[in-house]
Design a protein around this motif. Structure first.
Motif, short mmCIF file in Angstrom:
data_model
loop_
_atom_site.label_atom_id
_atom_site.label_comp_id
_atom_site.label_asym_id
_atom_site.label_seq_id
_atom_site.Cartn_x
_atom_site.Cartn_y
_atom_site.Cartn_z
N THR A 2 0.85 -1.18 0.00
CA THR A 2 0.00 0.00 0.00
C THR A 2 0.89 1.23 0.00
O THR A 2 1.48 1.58 1.02
N VAL A 3 0.99 1.86 -1.14
CA VAL A 3 1.85 3.02 -1.31
C VAL A 3 1.00 4.28 -1.33
O VAL A 3 0.00 4.35 -2.04
N SER A 4 1.41 5.26 -0.54
CA SER A 4 0.76 6.57 -0.61
C SER A 4 1.78 7.58 -1.10
O SER A 4 2.98 7.43 -0.88
N PHE A 53 7.82 15.01 -4.43
CA PHE A 53 6.92 14.08 -3.77
C PHE A 53 7.68 12.87 -3.27
O PHE A 53 8.77 12.56 -3.78
N VAL A 54 7.09 12.17 -2.32
CA VAL A 54 7.61 10.87 -1.88
C VAL A 54 6.50 9.85 -1.98
O VAL A 54 5.32 10.17 -1.80
N ALA A 55 6.90 8.63 -2.28
CA ALA A 55 6.01 7.47 -2.20
C ALA A 55 6.43 6.73 -0.94
O ALA A 55 7.62 6.44 -0.76
N ARG A 96 5.66 2.91 -11.12
CA ARG A 96 4.38 3.02 -11.86
C ARG A 96 3.41 3.90 -11.07
O ARG A 96 2.75 4.78 -11.64
N THR A 97 3.33 3.69 -9.76
CA THR A 97 2.44 4.49 -8.92
C THR A 97 2.86 5.95 -8.96
O THR A 97 2.02 6.85 -9.06
N MET A 98 4.17 6.22 -8.86
CA MET A 98 4.64 7.60 -8.90
C MET A 98 4.34 8.24 -10.24
O MET A 98 3.92 9.41 -10.31
N CYS A 99 4.55 7.50 -11.33
CA CYS A 99 4.31 8.09 -12.65
C CYS A 99 2.83 8.39 -12.83
O CYS A 99 2.47 9.47 -13.32
N ARG A 100 1.97 7.47 -12.44
CA ARG A 100 0.53 7.74 -12.54
C ARG A 100 0.15 8.98 -11.73
O ARG A 100 -0.63 9.81 -12.19
N HIS A 101 0.71 9.09 -10.53
CA HIS A 101 0.44 10.25 -9.69
C HIS A 101 0.93 11.52 -10.39
O HIS A 101 0.24 12.54 -10.40
N ALA A 106 0.28 16.64 -12.95
CA ALA A 106 0.60 17.52 -14.06
C ALA A 106 -0.68 18.05 -14.71
O ALA A 106 -0.77 19.25 -15.01
N ALA A 107 -1.65 17.19 -14.90
CA ALA A 107 -2.92 17.62 -15.47
C ALA A 107 -3.61 18.63 -14.54
O ALA A 107 -4.14 19.64 -15.01
N GLU A 108 -3.56 18.37 -13.23
CA GLU A 108 -4.15 19.31 -12.26
C GLU A 108 -3.51 20.69 -12.37
O GLU A 108 -4.17 21.71 -12.19
N ARG A 109 -2.21 20.70 -12.63
CA ARG A 109 -1.48 21.96 -12.72
C ARG A 109 -1.66 22.64 -14.08
O ARG A 109 -1.14 23.72 -14.31
N GLY A 110 -2.35 22.00 -15.00
CA GLY A 110 -2.63 22.60 -16.29
C GLY A 110 -1.66 22.24 -17.40
O GLY A 110 -1.75 22.79 -18.50
N PHE A 111 -0.74 21.32 -17.13
CA PHE A 111 0.15 20.88 -18.21
C PHE A 111 -0.65 20.10 -19.24
O PHE A 111 -1.62 19.42 -18.92
N ARG A 112 -0.22 20.19 -20.49
CA ARG A 112 -0.92 19.51 -21.58
C ARG A 112 -0.21 18.26 -22.06
O ARG A 112 -0.76 17.48 -22.85
N ALA A 113 1.02 18.07 -21.61
CA ALA A 113 1.80 16.90 -22.02
C ALA A 113 2.92 16.70 -21.00
O ALA A 113 3.18 17.55 -20.15
N MET A 114 3.58 15.54 -21.11
CA MET A 114 4.76 15.28 -20.29
C MET A 114 5.85 14.75 -21.22
O MET A 114 5.58 13.96 -22.13
N GLN A 115 7.05 15.23 -20.98
CA GLN A 115 8.20 14.84 -21.81
C GLN A 115 9.36 14.46 -20.91
O GLN A 115 9.68 15.17 -19.95
#
Length: 162
Positions: A2-4, A53-55, A96-101, A106-115
């Motif tokens: 269980t990762v937060s 962030f930390v997991a 995987r959990t960190m990337c999904r987060h 990023a979407a919450e912050r208004g970014f339109r893509a990730m590179q």
């Protein structure tokens, strides 16, 4: 497991340093100086432009990542991240959990893509993970990374629209 995931705090510094410093010193995945002292490692990871962030699980930091704008000005709508997982946590879904987060944040912050600008081709686990999460290789940088074991290897620019 269980990762937060939460924002990093000053109390996390020692655990983050224990993850980040050896990875940078190994020189196999980040195009950063390998001989940074602790202050240099922390200055890099906690750069003012980075949202860190930390997991964690049960108070133990399993991994860490930062989120930032990939570029300024006309490129500031594209996010960039760096991820690191503790050795004992690899292969357990933490990255995987960190990337999904990070994609959601990023979407919450208004970014339109990730590179990702410099995914070392020999880091096959990361390449496969990013691809499984919808990133594609947008470009190959021939022999752009000097790997301490494999010599000069390609790096990939990987991209995902949010």
């Amino acid at each position: 497991m269980t990762v937060s995931i939460r924002h990093a705090t000053e109390a996390d510094t020692a655990q983050i340093l224990a993850i980040v410093a050896p990875i940078l010193a190994a020189g196999e995945t980040y195009a950063i100086a390998r001989d940074l002292d602790e202050a240099g490692v922390l200055a890099y990871w906690f750069d003012p432009a980075h949202e860190v962030f930390v997991a964690e699980e049960d108070g133990t930091v399993l991994g860490t990542y930062y989120l930032m704008a990939n570029q300024q000005g006309g490129g500031d709508h594209v996010a960039n991240c760096g991820y690191m997982t503790a050795p004992q946590s690899r292969g357990k879904g933490v990255a995987r959990t960190m990337c999904r987060h990070s994609l959601a944040r990023a979407a919450e912050r208004g970014f339109r893509a990730m590179q990702f600008n410099h995914v070392v081709s020999t880091n096959s686990r990361a390449v496969a993970l990013w691809q499984s999460l919808g990133f594609h290789i947008a470009g190959v940088l021939p022999a752009a990374f000097h790997h301490p074991v494999h010599g000069y290897v390609d790096s990939y620019v990987m991209f995902k629209t949010l």
